[in-house]
Scaffold this motif. Structure first.
Motif, short mmCIF file in Angstrom:
data_model
loop_
_atom_site.label_atom_id
_atom_site.label_comp_id
_atom_site.label_asym_id
_atom_site.label_seq_id
_atom_site.Cartn_x
_atom_site.Cartn_y
_atom_site.Cartn_z
N VAL A 1 -8.12 2.92 -2.02
CA VAL A 1 -7.87 4.05 -2.56
C VAL A 1 -8.42 4.64 -2.48
N GLY A 2 -8.27 6.18 -2.14
CA GLY A 2 -9.12 7.51 -2.37
C GLY A 2 -9.60 7.92 -0.61
N GLU A 3 -9.29 6.49 0.39
CA GLU A 3 -9.56 6.98 1.15
C GLU A 3 -9.04 7.35 2.13
N THR A 4 -9.41 8.31 3.43
CA THR A 4 -8.46 8.49 4.47
C THR A 4 -8.79 8.00 5.68
N VAL A 5 -8.04 7.25 6.39
CA VAL A 5 -7.82 6.36 7.86
C VAL A 5 -6.79 6.99 9.32
N GLU A 6 -7.79 6.94 9.91
CA GLU A 6 -7.88 7.64 11.08
C GLU A 6 -7.15 6.57 12.12
N VAL A 7 -5.65 7.34 12.20
CA VAL A 7 -5.42 5.33 13.21
C VAL A 7 -4.87 6.43 14.48
N GLU A 8 -5.30 5.57 15.19
CA GLU A 8 -4.93 5.78 16.83
C GLU A 8 -3.38 4.61 17.58
N THR A 9 -2.52 5.53 18.14
CA THR A 9 -1.29 5.06 17.98
C THR A 9 -0.78 5.19 19.60
N GLN A 10 -0.03 4.68 19.67
CA GLN A 10 0.71 5.35 21.80
C GLN A 10 0.98 7.00 20.86
N ALA A 11 1.49 6.84 19.61
CA ALA A 11 2.07 8.12 19.27
C ALA A 11 0.96 9.41 19.71
N GLY A 12 -0.36 8.63 19.50
CA GLY A 12 -1.03 9.54 18.55
C GLY A 12 -2.07 8.98 17.93
N VAL A 13 -2.87 10.62 16.91
CA VAL A 13 -3.58 9.49 15.87
C VAL A 13 -2.45 10.57 15.09
N LEU A 14 -2.57 9.08 13.56
CA LEU A 14 -1.95 9.30 12.33
C LEU A 14 -3.60 9.42 11.34
N LEU A 15 -3.29 10.34 9.92
CA LEU A 15 -3.67 9.96 9.28
C LEU A 15 -3.17 9.59 7.86
N PHE A 16 -3.02 9.09 7.38
CA PHE A 16 -3.27 8.31 5.69
C PHE A 16 -3.88 8.29 5.03
N LYS A 17 -3.34 9.02 4.10
CA LYS A 17 -4.57 8.47 2.12
C LYS A 17 -3.73 7.41 1.45
N ILE A 18 -4.89 6.34 1.23
CA ILE A 18 -4.91 5.55 0.16
C ILE A 18 -4.56 6.43 -0.87
N VAL B 1 0.95 -1.46 -0.09
CA VAL B 1 -0.24 0.34 -0.07
C VAL B 1 1.42 1.37 -0.27
N ARG B 2 0.79 2.14 -0.68
CA ARG B 2 1.23 3.30 -0.85
C ARG B 2 0.69 4.81 -0.05
N LEU B 3 0.46 5.10 0.47
CA LEU B 3 0.12 6.10 1.72
C LEU B 3 0.65 7.58 2.03
N TYR B 4 -0.13 8.57 1.75
CA TYR B 4 -0.03 9.70 2.27
C TYR B 4 0.21 9.94 2.84
N ASP B 5 1.08 10.72 3.99
CA ASP B 5 1.48 11.01 6.09
C ASP B 5 1.03 12.28 5.72
N ALA B 6 -0.31 12.39 5.98
CA ALA B 6 -0.60 13.75 6.31
C ALA B 6 0.46 15.01 7.17
N GLU B 7 1.43 14.39 8.67
CA GLU B 7 2.25 14.85 9.40
C GLU B 7 2.84 15.01 9.11
N PHE B 8 3.73 14.14 8.22
CA PHE B 8 5.34 14.19 7.77
C PHE B 8 4.68 14.94 6.21
N GLU B 9 3.66 14.99 5.33
CA GLU B 9 3.70 15.58 4.91
C GLU B 9 4.66 14.66 3.59
N GLU B 10 4.30 13.27 3.57
CA GLU B 10 5.28 12.67 2.67
C GLU B 10 4.31 11.04 2.28
#
Length: 161
Positions: free
Chosen positions: A137-154, A94-103
């Motif tokens: 593909v196209g969905e944005t996924v919110e993931v709760e982790t120990q480091a906080g909430v992460l946002l990824f777009k597929i 899966v190729r994702l866009y990491d919203a926090e790190f913009e990569e």
């Protein structure tokens, strides 16, 4: 009786474990038996560090063999050729866009026994892996982790090679 957990893995992961088991049984057992034999020939075993080290190594090898045999007894292999590329599943990349790190990042979704974060192989049971399963593909996924909430777009789902 408790349900036995299936160990989900790819063919590559299965082959790796089978190769390790073969090496332990065929090669490493012989090597350690030879070390024990040589240490015994040195005489007094009560103060023989080489004998103790060889016995410890033998115990570790037998323990790993037992662990691998248990894993392999309950394995469920995912055929990467039959992976549905419409949704994220075990056996896909899966190729994702990491919203926090913009990569962009790429993960292979694998079973828990194959997970290797240094090689971007994440478990289907990890927080990120579990959150991605079944998504498109196209969905944005919110993931709760120990480091906080992460946002990824597929961005893309493909076969893991």
């Amino acid at each position: 009786m408790a349900e036995i957990k299936k160990n989900i893995m790819t063919f590559a992961g299965l082959k790796t474990l089978e190769d390790e088991l073969f090496d332990l049984k065929v090669n490493r057992r012989k090597e350690v038996a030879q070390k024990i034999k040589e240490a015994r020939e040195q005489g007094d075993l009560s103060e023989n560090a080489e004998y103790d080290a060889a016995k410890d190594e033998q115990r570790d090898i037998e323990s790993r063999i037992e662990e691998l045999e248990k894993l392999l007894k309950n394995v469920e292999v995912v055929d990467e050729e039959e992976v549905d590329l419409d949704t994220v599943s075990v056996g896909c990349k899966v190729r994702l866009y990491d919203a926090e790190f913009e990569e962009e990042i790429e993960y292979s979704i694998v079973g828990s026994t194959e997970a290797d974060s240094l090689n971007n192989k994440i478990s289907n049971e990890s927080p990120v892996g579990a959150a991605l399963l079944g998504r498109k593909v196209g969905e944005t996924v919110e993931v709760e982790t120990q480091a906080g909430v992460l946002l990824f777009k597929i961005l893309e789902i493909q076969r893991a090679n």
